[in-house]
Design a protein around this motif. Structure first.
Motif, PDB file in Angstrom:
ATOM      1  N   GLU A 229      -4.559   4.012   2.806  1.00  0.00           N
ATOM      2  CA  GLU A 229      -4.930   3.126   1.698  1.00  0.00           C
ATOM      3  C   GLU A 229      -5.219   1.718   2.217  1.00  0.00           C
ATOM      4  OE1 GLU A 229      -1.953   2.618  -1.387  1.00  0.00           O
ATOM      5  OE2 GLU A 229      -3.430   1.829  -2.784  1.00  0.00           O
TER       6      GLU A 229
ATOM      7  N   GLU B 258       1.358   6.982  -9.237  1.00  0.00           N
ATOM      8  CA  GLU B 258       1.176   5.560  -9.535  1.00  0.00           C
ATOM      9  C   GLU B 258      -0.182   5.096  -9.001  1.00  0.00           C
ATOM     10  OE1 GLU B 258       4.225   2.078  -8.488  1.00  0.00           O
ATOM     11  OE2 GLU B 258       3.119   2.813  -6.759  1.00  0.00           O
TER      12      GLU B 258
ATOM     13  N   ALA C  21       0.846  -1.196   0.000  1.00  0.00           N
ATOM     14  CA  ALA C  21       0.000   0.000   0.000  1.00  0.00           C
ATOM     15  C   ALA C  21       0.877   1.240   0.000  1.00  0.00           C
ATOM     16  CB  ALA C  21      -0.912  -0.004   1.223  1.00  0.00           C
ATOM     17  N   HIS C  22       0.301   2.372  -0.412  1.00  0.00           N
ATOM     18  CA  HIS C  22       1.043   3.636  -0.411  1.00  0.00           C
ATOM     19  C   HIS C  22       0.990   4.330   0.951  1.00  0.00           C
ATOM     20  CE1 HIS C  22       0.323   3.096  -4.781  1.00  0.00           C
ATOM     21  NE2 HIS C  22       1.518   3.617  -4.869  1.00  0.00           N
ATOM     22  N   SER C  23       0.046   3.911   1.799  1.00  0.00           N
ATOM     23  CA  SER C  23      -0.121   4.573   3.096  1.00  0.00           C
ATOM     24  C   SER C  23      -1.004   3.698   3.967  1.00  0.00           C
ATOM     25  CB  SER C  23      -0.792   5.938   2.917  1.00  0.00           C
ATOM     26  OG  SER C  23      -2.113   5.735   2.437  1.00  0.00           O
TER      27      SER C  23
ATOM     28  N   THR D   7       1.806   9.621  -4.706  1.00  0.00           N
ATOM     29  CA  THR D   7       2.450   9.385  -5.999  1.00  0.00           C
ATOM     30  C   THR D   7       1.419   9.404  -7.137  1.00  0.00           C
ATOM     31  OG1 THR D   7       2.166   6.983  -6.145  1.00  0.00           O
ATOM     32  CG2 THR D   7       3.957   7.783  -4.752  1.00  0.00           C
TER      33      THR D   7
ATOM     34  N   LEU E 270       4.113  -0.920   3.922  1.00  0.00           N
ATOM     35  CA  LEU E 270       3.910   0.518   3.724  1.00  0.00           C
ATOM     36  C   LEU E 270       5.253   1.202   3.573  1.00  0.00           C
ATOM     37  CD1 LEU E 270       1.455   0.964   6.714  1.00  0.00           C
ATOM     38  CD2 LEU E 270       0.818   0.581   4.341  1.00  0.00           C
ATOM     39  N   PRO E 271       5.287   2.296   2.801  1.00  0.00           N
ATOM     40  CA  PRO E 271       6.562   2.996   2.657  1.00  0.00           C
ATOM     41  C   PRO E 271       6.913   3.773   3.922  1.00  0.00           C
ATOM     42  CG  PRO E 271       4.847   4.180   1.489  1.00  0.00           C
ATOM     43  CD  PRO E 271       4.201   2.949   2.065  1.00  0.00           C
TER      44      PRO E 271
ATOM     45  N   GLU F 121      -7.724   8.766  -7.033  1.00  0.00           N
ATOM     46  CA  GLU F 121      -7.136   7.434  -7.207  1.00  0.00           C
ATOM     47  C   GLU F 121      -7.782   6.708  -8.386  1.00  0.00           C
ATOM     48  OE1 GLU F 121      -4.370   6.282  -5.711  1.00  0.00           O
ATOM     49  OE2 GLU F 121      -4.381   8.334  -4.947  1.00  0.00           O
TER      50      GLU F 121
ATOM     51  N   SER G 235      -3.048   2.646  -7.431  1.00  0.00           N
ATOM     52  CA  SER G 235      -3.000   1.633  -6.375  1.00  0.00           C
ATOM     53  C   SER G 235      -2.783   0.244  -6.963  1.00  0.00           C
ATOM     54  CB  SER G 235      -4.328   1.654  -5.611  1.00  0.00           C
ATOM     55  OG  SER G 235      -4.385   0.577  -4.706  1.00  0.00           O
TER      56      SER G 235
ATOM     57  N   GLU H 107       2.878   9.763   9.090  1.00  0.00           N
ATOM     58  CA  GLU H 107       1.522   9.842   8.589  1.00  0.00           C
ATOM     59  C   GLU H 107       0.538  10.380   9.631  1.00  0.00           C
ATOM     60  OE1 GLU H 107      -0.955   6.625   6.663  1.00  0.00           O
ATOM     61  OE2 GLU H 107       1.038   6.353   5.814  1.00  0.00           O
TER      62      GLU H 107
ATOM     63  N   ASN I 189      -2.338   8.523  -1.223  1.00  0.00           N
ATOM     64  CA  ASN I 189      -1.273   8.114  -2.137  1.00  0.00           C
ATOM     65  C   ASN I 189      -0.659   9.348  -2.776  1.00  0.00           C
ATOM     66  OD1 ASN I 189       0.300   7.199  -4.252  1.00  0.00           O
ATOM     67  ND2 ASN I 189      -1.324   6.024  -5.249  1.00  0.00           N
TER      68      ASN I 189
END
Ligand SMILES: [Zn+2]
Length: 199
Positions: free
Chosen positions: A13, A87, A8-10, A85, A67-68, A130, A89, A74, A83
């Motif tokens: 998400e 990119e 996931a981006h976060s 970015t 997760l990044p 998204e 999902s 966060e 997200n």
């Protein structure tokens, strides 16, 4: 061995994934997630588990997410960024984002607390963003087949293709206040975590 984590981006998400994913046992109810638990922190990201319970049959399940970066960053934000970015999902498809947009918009319309309604509005707008990330710039008003990960979304495209019209989504977005304006209007963030409000 745990299953492969969902990337996931976060954290936001990850919780939206739970909201949009039907229970594996009964195929019905929404999964209600508890607090995320950090399992490991490595260079490639933070692995967390989220225990979830089906709202319909009460079956328990645990989902793993990668997760990044650092989760604590966060929590500082005023409204969770889904997200950052361009990119799209990898865990929620175009149809699920459109469904989430509708669900959260409806929740915002029913919300009596203005600040909370604003936060929901920002979340809904992010779901729309998204969904739009899946569309090719040119050619078609409908998303490409790679934008669909689930049979439920493919069926919805067949039954109601108008819901997937890029033009329609862009029109919806145009009616929403800009993201910057919405963020400015909700400067005081409540302590409550945003996904808790929908329980
Ligand atoms: Zn269930």
């Amino acid at each position: 061995m745990p299953e492969k984590p969902l990337v996931a981006h976060s954290l936001a998400e990850a919780y939206l994934y739970l909201m949009a994913t039907p229970c594996a046992s009964c195929g019905q109810g929404l999964l209600k997630g508890s607090d995320a638990r950090v399992v490991s922190k490595r260079e490639e990201g933070v692995t967390v588990t989220i225990a979830a319970t089906c709202a319909a049959c009460h079956a328990d399940t645990t989902k793993w997410f990668l997760l990044p970066g650092d989760l604590t960053s966060e929590e500082k934000g005023e409204t969770a960024i889904v997200n950052p970015t361009d990119e799209p999902s990898g865990i929620l498809d175009v149809g699920q984002w459109i469904m989430l947009f509708r669900m959260i918009t409806e929740a915002a319309a029913k919300e009596t607390d203005k600040t909370e309604a604003r936060h929901l509005g920002i979340e809904a707008a992010q779901c729309l963003e998204e969904a739009l990330k899946f569309y090719d710039d040119v050619d078609s008003d409908l998303p490409p087949s790679e934008a669909f990960f689930t049979d439920a979304s493919r069926n919805r495209l067949r039954e109601a293709p108008e819901q997937f019209s890029k033009r329609r989504l862009i029109d919806l977005r145009a009616k929403l206040p800009s993201m910057a304006a919405m963020r400015a209007s909700v400067s005081v963030r409540k302590k409550k975590r945003w996904w808790r409000r929908r329980e």
